[in-house]
Design a protein around this motif. Sequence first.
Motif, PDB file in Angstrom:
ATOM      1  N   VAL A  30      42.923  46.707  57.137  1.00 54.91           N
ATOM      2  CA  VAL A  30      43.811  46.846  57.850  1.00 54.91           C
ATOM      3  C   VAL A  30      43.307  47.080  59.441  1.00 54.91           C
ATOM      4  N   ASP A  31      44.109  46.529  60.584  1.00 59.03           N
ATOM      5  CA  ASP A  31      43.876  46.798  62.032  1.00 59.03           C
ATOM      6  C   ASP A  31      44.888  47.916  62.376  1.00 59.03           C
ATOM      7  N   VAL A  32      44.309  48.887  63.034  1.00 59.09           N
ATOM      8  CA  VAL A  32      44.927  49.956  63.757  1.00 59.09           C
ATOM      9  C   VAL A  32      44.707  49.892  65.183  1.00 59.09           C
ATOM     10  N   HIS A  33      46.005  49.772  65.847  1.00 59.03           N
ATOM     11  CA  HIS A  33      45.852  49.944  67.461  1.00 59.03           C
ATOM     12  C   HIS A  33      46.569  51.166  68.179  1.00 59.03           C
ATOM     13  N   VAL A  34      45.784  51.885  68.782  1.00 59.52           N
ATOM     14  CA  VAL A  34      46.340  52.987  69.315  1.00 59.52           C
ATOM     15  C   VAL A  34      47.060  52.709  70.680  1.00 59.52           C
ATOM     16  N   LEU A  35      48.364  52.870  70.677  1.00 57.72           N
ATOM     17  CA  LEU A  35      49.225  52.634  72.001  1.00 57.72           C
ATOM     18  C   LEU A  35      49.100  53.944  72.935  1.00 57.72           C
ATOM     19  N   PRO A  36      49.001  53.612  74.244  1.00 58.84           N
ATOM     20  CA  PRO A  36      48.786  54.682  75.374  1.00 58.84           C
ATOM     21  C   PRO A  36      50.076  55.896  75.071  1.00 58.84           C
ATOM     22  N   ASN A  37      51.340  55.414  74.259  1.00 61.23           N
ATOM     23  CA  ASN A  37      52.520  56.336  74.176  1.00 61.23           C
ATOM     24  C   ASN A  37      52.106  57.454  72.866  1.00 61.23           C
ATOM     25  N   GLY A  38      50.959  57.311  72.414  1.00 59.79           N
ATOM     26  CA  GLY A  38      50.851  58.283  71.580  1.00 59.79           C
ATOM     27  C   GLY A  38      51.324  57.507  69.970  1.00 59.79           C
ATOM     28  N   GLN A  39      51.709  56.237  70.177  1.00 60.07           N
ATOM     29  CA  GLN A  39      52.045  55.535  68.645  1.00 60.07           C
ATOM     30  C   GLN A  39      50.712  54.698  68.500  1.00 60.07           C
ATOM     31  N   VAL A  40      50.747  54.374  67.142  1.00 59.06           N
ATOM     32  CA  VAL A  40      49.590  53.369  66.545  1.00 59.06           C
ATOM     33  C   VAL A  40      50.541  52.369  65.760  1.00 59.06           C
ATOM     34  N   THR A  41      49.996  51.180  65.744  1.00 57.93           N
ATOM     35  CA  THR A  41      50.513  50.089  65.023  1.00 57.93           C
ATOM     36  C   THR A  41      49.517  49.975  63.783  1.00 57.93           C
ATOM     37  N   LEU A  42      49.939  49.347  62.704  1.00 60.13           N
ATOM     38  CA  LEU A  42      49.192  49.196  61.618  1.00 60.13           C
ATOM     39  C   LEU A  42      49.399  47.723  61.119  1.00 60.13           C
ATOM     40  N   SER A  43      48.606  46.856  61.087  1.00 61.49           N
ATOM     41  CA  SER A  43      48.617  45.505  60.505  1.00 61.49           C
ATOM     42  C   SER A  43      47.675  45.115  59.700  1.00 61.49           C
TER      43      SER A  43
END
Length: 83
Positions: A30-43
Amino acid sequence: MTTLTITAKGQITLRKDILRALGVSPGDKVDVHVLPNGQVTLSRSRRSGSIDDFIGVLHDKATRPVSIDEMNEAIAAGWAGEQ
């Protein structure tokens, strides 16, 4: 919303319904992207189609002798990312 607990080792376990929604199974990436607002996305990680992705595509799949046609089908499915 799902709340997950972080272990002492800093790990989390994703529930089966989340894994199913992502379309992943054991051994997938899975790919994890850390967003600047403290959230992460998982795909689900998409395969690049490289030879490294192909190596081991049948690992733990063959439990009986298979025909050449079955091998060709498995190869085609692996390259198409249908595994």
